[in-house]
Design a protein around this motif. Structure first.
Motif, PDB file in Angstrom:
ATOM      1  N   SER A 163       0.855  -1.257  -0.031  1.00 24.90           N
ATOM      2  CA  SER A 163      -0.231   0.083  -0.049  1.00 24.90           C
ATOM      3  C   SER A 163       0.890   1.269  -0.131  1.00 24.90           C
ATOM      4  CB  SER A 163      -0.778   0.134   1.427  1.00 24.90           C
ATOM      5  OG  SER A 163      -1.895  -0.866   1.127  1.00 24.90           O
ATOM      6  N   LEU A 183       1.311   0.183  14.482  1.00 22.30           N
ATOM      7  CA  LEU A 183       0.568   0.164  13.177  1.00 22.30           C
ATOM      8  C   LEU A 183      -0.581   1.274  13.435  1.00 22.30           C
ATOM      9  CD1 LEU A 183       0.461  -0.949  10.392  1.00 22.30           C
ATOM     10  CD2 LEU A 183      -1.361  -2.680  11.466  1.00 22.30           C
ATOM     11  N   TYR A 191      -5.026  -3.733   7.067  1.00 23.53           N
ATOM     12  CA  TYR A 191      -3.445  -4.028   6.773  1.00 23.53           C
ATOM     13  C   TYR A 191      -3.402  -5.934   6.909  1.00 23.53           C
ATOM     14  CZ  TYR A 191      -2.620   0.845   7.220  1.00 23.53           C
ATOM     15  OH  TYR A 191      -2.615   2.134   7.209  1.00 23.53           O
ATOM     16  N   GLN A 195       2.402  -7.520   4.569  1.00 23.34           N
ATOM     17  CA  GLN A 195       2.159  -6.602   3.528  1.00 23.34           C
ATOM     18  C   GLN A 195       3.270  -5.270   3.715  1.00 23.34           C
ATOM     19  OE1 GLN A 195      -1.753  -4.667   4.394  1.00 23.34           O
ATOM     20  NE2 GLN A 195      -1.702  -3.284   2.125  1.00 23.34           N
ATOM     21  N   ILE A 197       4.507  -1.289   3.133  1.00 23.65           N
ATOM     22  CA  ILE A 197       4.067  -0.135   3.370  1.00 23.65           C
ATOM     23  C   ILE A 197       4.929   0.694   2.639  1.00 23.65           C
ATOM     24  CG2 ILE A 197       2.999   1.637   4.597  1.00 23.65           C
ATOM     25  CD1 ILE A 197       1.560  -0.893   4.946  1.00 23.65           C
ATOM     26  N   VAL A 213       4.597  -4.878   7.500  1.00 23.66           N
ATOM     27  CA  VAL A 213       3.719  -5.093   8.408  1.00 23.66           C
ATOM     28  C   VAL A 213       4.157  -6.688   9.145  1.00 23.66           C
ATOM     29  CG1 VAL A 213       1.534  -5.565   9.324  1.00 23.66           C
ATOM     30  CG2 VAL A 213       1.896  -3.997   7.452  1.00 23.66           C
ATOM     31  N   CYS A 217       0.350  -8.048  12.773  1.00 21.62           N
ATOM     32  CA  CYS A 217      -0.446  -6.959  12.302  1.00 21.62           C
ATOM     33  C   CYS A 217      -0.483  -5.929  13.450  1.00 21.62           C
ATOM     34  CB  CYS A 217      -1.640  -7.325  12.028  1.00 21.62           C
ATOM     35  SG  CYS A 217      -1.810  -7.802  10.153  1.00 21.62           S
TER      36      CYS A 217
END
Length: 442
Positions: A163, A183, A191, A195, A197, A213, A217
């Motif tokens: 993302s 986060l 999320y 993943q 960022i 991440v 999470c």
């Protein structure tokens, strides 16, 4: 029940359980569909397996009554085998030849005519994966639609693995100082574990950072790997940096890579596999495989022994290996591979049914696998192995698959919230300016 759905053969061959996808409506299977299923049931591939599965399902329904009269389904609908309505009276001047497709169209058209003659008739809808069948149906005033219930994800919502966020420069500075952030400090959103960022300065400054991440999470962290190159390969864009991160991680046994031709999927995976197999000794073997699709998954028509037959299909793998080993002379790569004995390049046909422990496994062209095939492969992965599934979901050769229901997309969407999996969609082509332009406009 206010609708009648007439199913084409390809719907059942794509998903045997599509019979139960039409709610409390009536499902009609023309007799010609049974004939087509019978002709496919001896195939030793996914199509044959599905044909046999549908046959068993329909055979089990016989205990509930005569199928040509109709039986109730557990979802409130009904199923009927249509033995009549084969007349070409309404279609004989339009479609002269009595092909199987035209016979299915005739069944649907005649049923539609009967329903229209009633005071309160039902809508008759032909369901087919065949585009031309749907076009023909439209031409004769018949409702037709594609079968979409097997889609894993709709439209362009396939998980990308990263993302892009615009954040205050203070957050970027804190991230660099501490090597991570909760986060909760980032903008609200969805999320997933592992993943990526990509954070950029919200005021338009040049500051940026790439984070990942964590598996719980709860926070984002800096990337673990910052090698300048592996096996002579240097990442050329941020998505390639992300791809190498998950390819080299020891705690992620499942990796999926999606990208157009020329984005570097195969080269990055091979380089990461060679490094971890040859240099670091994490795996005993590097196994590379790809499905044989263009000739119905059969190599028998090509001359020579198995290795000679396979070479045309797996040549793209050898092209990348020649680049990595910097070979110049004919036969030099074969000599290197024969001496190393830790690299195996196979057709996917020959790894199904095996148990594969302590190996770095690369499955190329995975977009041509069905959900069942990809499940079969993943369930064969042994202890201490890592498997990489990659492909271009926009280039599918399988007759019953598309961008949204293939095995690769299925795995991406099913494992995106699992802490043992990593995924990246590669966007920018790096093969050449021409290759990138061709991938975009053709």
């Amino acid at each position: 029940m206010d609708k009648i759905y007439v199913l084409d053969t390809n719907v059942l061959l794509q998903d045997p359980y599509s019979l139960f996808s039409f709610g409390d409506n009536e499902v009609v299977i023309p007799a010609v569909v049974l004939e087509e299923l019978d002709s496919k049931k001896r195939y030793m591939d996914e199509i044959g397996r599905n044909a046999r599965q549908v046959s068993k399902l329909i055979d089990g329904f016989r205990e509930q009554g005569q199928l040509h009269h109709g039986i109730k389904l557990h979802n409130g609908g009904s199923l009927r085998i249509e033995l009549n309505h084969r007349s070409f009276h309404e279609l004989q001047e339009i479609f002269i030849e009595k092909t199987n497709d035209n016979r299915i169209l005739a069944v649907a058209k005649n049923l539609s005519s009967e329903e229209m003659a009633k005071a309160i008739g039902k809508s008759v809808i032909l369901v087919s994966k065949d585009t031309l069948v749907r076009v023909k149906a439209d031409a004769i005033g018949l409702l037709a639609q594609d079968f979409l219930s097997d889609r894993v994800v709709e439209l362009d919502h396939i998980y990308s693995g990263f993302s892009e966020l615009f954040v205050p420069v203070e957050i970027l500075n804190t991230f660099y100082e501490k090597g991570g952030l909760p986060l909760a400090d980032l903008p609200k959103g969805i999320y997933y574990p592992n993943q990526f960022i990509l954070m950029k300065d919200s005021l338009g400054g040049s500051s940026s950072a790439v984070a990942i991440v964590d598996q719980t999470c709860s926070s984002i962290k800096k990337l673990l790997f910052d090698q300048d190159h592996i096996w002579g390969i240097r990442p050329r864009n941020v998505q390639q940096i992300m791809a190498l991160e998950i390819l080299l991680r020891t705690d992620l046994p499942l990796i999926t890579l999606i990208g157009k031709a020329g984005t570097g999927k195969t080269l990055l995976a091979l380089a990461a596999g060679l490094m971890q197999t040859e240099d670091l000794g994490r795996f005993k073997k590097l196994l590379v495989a790809r499905p044989i699709v263009p000739v119905g998954k059969d190599i028998g028509y090509l001359p020579g022994e198995k290795e000679e037959k396979l070479r045309p299909w797996i040549q793209p793998i050898f092209d990348n290996l020649e680049y990595l080993f910097n070979t110049k002379k004919p036969g030099e790569l074969d000599a290197i591979l024969a001496g190393m004995k830790s690299i195996e390049v196979e057709a996917l046909t020959y790894i199904r049914g095996r148990s594969i422990p302590e190996q770095f496994i690369i499955i190329d062209e995975a977009q041509n696998l069905t959900k069942h095939e990809v499940k079969t492969i993943l369930t064969r992965v042994g202890e201490k192995s890592k498997i990489v599934l990659m492909g271009d979901t926009e280039q599918i050769d399988h007759p019953y698959l598309d961008e949204y229901n293939n095995g690769l997309t299925y795995v991406v969407e099913s494992f995106k919230d699992q802490h043992i999996a990593g995924h990246i969609k590669l966007i920018k082509g790096e093969r050449s300016a021409l290759a990138q332009l061709a991938a975009n406009i053709l």
